[in-house]
Every structure is written in C-alpha cells, then in structure tokens.
Design a protein around this motif. Structure first.
Motif, PDB file in Angstrom:
ATOM      1  N   ARG A   1      49.317  -3.783 -14.216  1.00  0.00           N
ATOM      2  CA  ARG A   1      48.359  -3.788 -15.324  1.00  0.00           C
ATOM      3  C   ARG A   1      48.803  -2.832 -16.429  1.00  0.00           C
ATOM      4  NH1 ARG A   1      44.570  -3.253 -11.270  1.00  0.00           N
ATOM      5  NH2 ARG A   1      43.875  -1.226 -12.043  1.00  0.00           N
ATOM      6  N   LEU A   2      49.309  -1.674 -16.043  1.00  0.00           N
ATOM      7  CA  LEU A   2      49.824  -0.724 -17.035  1.00  0.00           C
ATOM      8  C   LEU A   2      50.966  -1.348 -17.820  1.00  0.00           C
ATOM      9  CD1 LEU A   2      50.169   2.059 -18.342  1.00  0.00           C
ATOM     10  CD2 LEU A   2      51.552   2.728 -16.363  1.00  0.00           C
ATOM     11  N   ALA A   3      51.897  -2.004 -17.108  1.00  0.00           N
ATOM     12  CA  ALA A   3      53.047  -2.606 -17.780  1.00  0.00           C
ATOM     13  C   ALA A   3      52.614  -3.690 -18.765  1.00  0.00           C
ATOM     14  CB  ALA A   3      54.007  -3.179 -16.739  1.00  0.00           C
ATOM     15  N   ARG A   4      51.633  -4.489 -18.368  1.00  0.00           N
ATOM     16  CA  ARG A   4      51.169  -5.557 -19.263  1.00  0.00           C
ATOM     17  C   ARG A   4      50.425  -4.979 -20.466  1.00  0.00           C
ATOM     18  NH1 ARG A   4      52.230 -10.426 -17.133  1.00  0.00           N
ATOM     19  NH2 ARG A   4      52.433 -10.621 -14.864  1.00  0.00           N
ATOM     20  N   LEU A   5      49.666  -3.900 -20.255  1.00  0.00           N
ATOM     21  CA  LEU A   5      49.013  -3.234 -21.386  1.00  0.00           C
ATOM     22  C   LEU A   5      50.041  -2.715 -22.380  1.00  0.00           C
ATOM     23  CD1 LEU A   5      46.117  -1.154 -19.744  1.00  0.00           C
ATOM     24  CD2 LEU A   5      45.876  -3.002 -21.418  1.00  0.00           C
ATOM     25  N   CYS A   6      51.197  -2.303 -21.851  1.00  0.00           N
ATOM     26  CA  CYS A   6      52.269  -1.773 -22.708  1.00  0.00           C
ATOM     27  C   CYS A   6      53.200  -2.879 -23.201  1.00  0.00           C
ATOM     28  CB  CYS A   6      53.068  -0.718 -21.931  1.00  0.00           C
ATOM     29  SG  CYS A   6      52.102   0.738 -21.467  1.00  0.00           S
ATOM     30  N   LYS A   7      52.812  -4.139 -22.947  1.00  0.00           N
ATOM     31  CA  LYS A   7      53.558  -5.313 -23.421  1.00  0.00           C
ATOM     32  C   LYS A   7      54.995  -5.330 -22.895  1.00  0.00           C
ATOM     33  CE  LYS A   7      50.730  -5.678 -27.596  1.00  0.00           C
ATOM     34  NZ  LYS A   7      49.828  -6.633 -26.928  1.00  0.00           N
ATOM     35  N   ALA A   8      55.138  -5.089 -21.587  1.00  0.00           N
ATOM     36  CA  ALA A   8      56.453  -5.162 -20.952  1.00  0.00           C
ATOM     37  C   ALA A   8      56.956  -6.600 -20.963  1.00  0.00           C
ATOM     38  CB  ALA A   8      56.369  -4.639 -19.520  1.00  0.00           C
ATOM     39  N   SER A   9      58.250  -6.768 -21.115  1.00  0.00           N
ATOM     40  CA  SER A   9      58.854  -8.101 -21.093  1.00  0.00           C
ATOM     41  C   SER A   9      58.916  -8.596 -19.649  1.00  0.00           C
ATOM     42  CB  SER A   9      60.267  -8.044 -21.672  1.00  0.00           C
ATOM     43  OG  SER A   9      61.120  -7.290 -20.816  1.00  0.00           O
ATOM     44  N   PRO A  10      59.126  -9.908 -19.428  1.00  0.00           N
ATOM     45  CA  PRO A  10      59.260 -10.420 -18.065  1.00  0.00           C
ATOM     46  C   PRO A  10      60.360  -9.705 -17.290  1.00  0.00           C
ATOM     47  CG  PRO A  10      58.975 -12.235 -19.592  1.00  0.00           C
ATOM     48  CD  PRO A  10      59.127 -11.006 -20.427  1.00  0.00           C
TER      49      PRO A  10
END
Length: 432
Positions: free
Chosen positions: A59-68
């Motif tokens: 969830r943290l990574a997605r909030l930070c707009k991490a790439s696939p």
C-alpha cells in the motif's frame, strides 16, 4: 551492519526511503493513509524494523506511485529481509522485539495484528503475527518468508483423505526429523489425484479453514524419491489485483454482511461469511529456493476438481463506488479461463512464460488471475520443478481445500458507499 540489521533489511529500507522521498509526502501524511503510527513508518524506512506483513508495504508503494518493476523488486527485498528475521547476527531490530515491536502491534489498523477464524467462522481474538511466526519457526527448519507466516512445504499423499473428504496435507518434518505438533506422518506421492481434494458441502457453502487469518498458504509437496523439495511456495489465495475488481458471492442478505475488509483481512472475512470468489480469483504465489542451488520452475498446471452451476448468491463488491482504483501489472502475470474444457495457465500478453529460476537469494512472485463465468469451479494448481537430476511437483491449494471461483452473471450485486453504514444495491449510490 550497525544495530544488528541484516544487509537484506537495509536494502529493503533503502528502496522504501527512495519511494517515500520521491512521493513528496511526509511521514505523517503517509502514516495516516496507511493507518499506522508515524514512528512505525520511520522504523520501516530507516531499517530499524521489518514489517511482519507485506500488505502495508504494498500500500505504501502504491501511494508513492511505484512502477510495476519497483513493486516486484520491493516484494523481493521484503521476502529476503523477512527471511533474515531471527537469523544469527540479527539484532533486536531485525527480530522486531522490544518496545518498537509492541508499538507496531498496537498501532491502529497496523497489519502486525491478524485475526484468526474458528472452524465455526467466528473471528477469534487478535494474535500478534510476529509471535505466531516465532512459535512456528521453533518447530520447523524450512525458511520463513512472506506475510508473517512460515512458507513451509507440506507433504501430502496423493491418495490420502481426511475423514471430512479433504485431501490430507501435513507439514514436512522439522529439524532432527521431528514432525511438527498437530501433523501426521507424511507419505510422498509422485502424482496428485483431483478427487482427493475437498468437495463442497451439500449446501454449496465452503467450510472455513481454522487457519484462515490473512496469511499466506504453504504449498503441499508431492515429492520425488530424493527427500525434501529444494523450494517453498507461499500462497495468498485472496490477494487483490485492485479492490474495484474484487467481488465475493455470499449466501446472506446485505444486512447480515460486514463492511468490506482491507486486503490483508480478506481471508478472515471470507471464512466468516462463507464467501466464494466471484467472477475472478487473484492468487499470489511466492516461490523461493531453500538452498544455494538454483531450482528451475518448469511450469504450472490447472487441475479442475469439480464444476457446477454458478452459485445463486448475492454478489458483494470490495471497492467503493466513485472511488478510483489503480494498480500496476505485475511482472509475472498469468491468466486461467476456468470455464474452458481444459483450463491452462497462460502468460498475459507481453509477459514471459515458464521456465523461471529461483534460489534462496532470488525468489520469484507469480500472479494468477483465474476467471469463471458459466460455472462454479473448484480447482488446484500443480507447480513442477527440477534441480540437477531431481524433479518433482508441488500441489498448490487453499490449506488442503481447492480454490473455488464462481460465475456471477445475473446475481444481485451490492456495493458499500464510502463513508456509508450499510450495503446498497449496485448503482443506487450517487457518484461523487
């Protein structure tokens, strides 16, 4: 590494910090959105503690707009950091002990606390995931990875059945050849019989597993004659590609269904409601070698246990109407059309196909999206592997029961408005 931190934990924290700094969001803002304390998030990003569950990391990574690609790399680093927990040379920070760990467990909404479900489907009191891991690690020698639960390989006889009709699936022997408490002696088999898997009850309601607790499931081993398999598979049978795309069929009226859970609580929620994946089931498989030697993962096969007419139950959506849901496409992404006469695991367009290589230091994560429209399907997976002259198969299922996915065409659909207090018929909520 200072403070007893492992190299893997430091590398995991380094990537977390990069994502956090790039997002431009403060620790306080991110912590609030993740429902954890700011100090807990600080410890994760500084390498002072490793999360006991991967869900808040994702969830943290997605909030930070991490790439696939970053999502896959972050998961790999977390697996290695989590596996190093408790190894010789790892200090209190890596163990997650002391006051820091207590705060992590007590933080509001922190996934370090998980909920068990009893055989009757009633949630049991919360249990600290880190405490459970240490208890399990004391009884087995297999490397612990992913999701605050041991990804120990289970040995299963191909023809063995329990009295309730479910396939026998017991954990492999631990250190010194001792069988873990509660396990029966295992018998190896070179093949799997689909009929040995659990069949649904007469009412069509799946029996909840007493160990459904938001954790990953270990794969059952169908081994060759050379001993313990050189790899483990962690199974998350209720992973979500995105909340908007995840639905469950439940044989209850809306007034008797709890609000949508967060992803890490989905297994307990599913068990408590006797729910079945609706239209699609999204699996996450974490494959890791148990030694330095390279293991080749040759492929995945689908075994259909049973096909029935779709369940005539109500359909509940996990996403909130009007709220956008995103998510990158994982690197190892496969689809399964369960309605087909011979369902097969097929790589998504543009994605690589088997074989892949894994080792203790280089795990792989596979995502399998299985869809059903015309049938209610019970099914399992078989993962074939080879290492040198050895080869074998791992039976992948849901704690001794097959996965189950049902079509939902024409079923009454419900959604839960953001900030609302009750389920409503789909489409009746005003769009923000």
């Amino acid at each position: 590494m200072g403070g007893g931190r492992t190299v893997a934990a430091a590398e995991f924290a380094e990537l977390l910090r990069e994502l956090k700094e790039r997002s431009g969001l403060s620790y306080g803002t991110l912590a609030k959105r993740l429902h954890m304390s700011t100090s807990t998030l600080h410890r994760y990003c500084n390498g002072d503690a490793v999360p006991t569950d991967y869900a808040p990391v994702e969830r943290l990574a997605r909030l930070c707009k991490a790439s696939p690609e970053e999502l896959v790399e972050l998961h790999r680093r977390w697996v290695l950091a989590d596996a190093g927990r408790g190894k010789k040379g790892s200090g209190p920070a890596a163990e997650g002990s002391g006051p820091a760990a207590e705060e992590e467990v007590s933080a509001v909404g922190d996934p370090a606390v998980v909920t068990d479900v009893t055989p009757e489907g009633v949630p049991a009191p919360p249990v600290a995931a880190g405490r459970r891991r240490r208890a399990v690690l004391a009884g087995i020698a297999v490397l612990a990875v992913v999701g605050a639960v041991v990804l120990g390989v289970q040995l299963s006889g191909g023809d063995g059945e329990r009295g309730d009709g479910a396939a026998s699936s017991v954990q492999g022997k631990g250190a010194g050849g001792a069988t873990p408490s509660g396990s029966a002696p295992a018998s190896a088999s070179p093949s799997v019989s689909p009929s040995a898997s659990a069949s649904p009850s007469a009412s069509g309601t799946p029996s909840p597993s007493p160990s459904d607790s938001g954790q990953e499931r270990p794969g059952a081993a169908v081994e060759d004659d050379s001993g313990t398999p050189p790899l483990t598979v962690g199974i998350r049978p209720y992973a979500w590609e995105s909340p908007c795309g995840q639905r469950y069929l439940i044989d209850r009226e809306a007034g008797r269904v709890s609000p949508p859970p967060v992803e890490q609580d989905a297994p307990a929620w599913v068990a408590a409601h006797g729910a079945v994946s609706s239209g699609q089931q999204f699996l996450e498989l974490t494959v890791q070698g148990t030694g330095e030697e390279t293991v080749v993962v040759d492929g995945l096969k689908v075994r259909t246990v049973q096909k029935r007419s779709p369940l005539a139950w109500n359909d509940y959506a996990m996403g909130y109407p009007g709220v956008g849901c995103g998510g990158g496409v994982p690197t190892r992404y496969f689809t399964v059309a369960l309605d087909a006469m011979r369902p097969a695991v097929v790589p998504e367009a543009g994605h690589a196909d088997f074989p892949f290589k894994v080792s203790e230091s280089d795990p792989e994560v596979y995502y399998v999206s299985a869809d059903a429209s015309a049938y209610d399907v019970s099914w399992t997976l078989e993962l074939s592997w080879s290492s040198g002259s050895r080869h074998g198969t791992l039976l992948l299922d849901n704690e001794g029961r097959p996965f189950r996915t049902s079509g939902n065409n024409g079923r009454p659909a419900y959604e839960f408005p953001l900030g609302g207090s009750a389920w409503q018929r789909a489409g009746s909520s005003p769009t923000p």
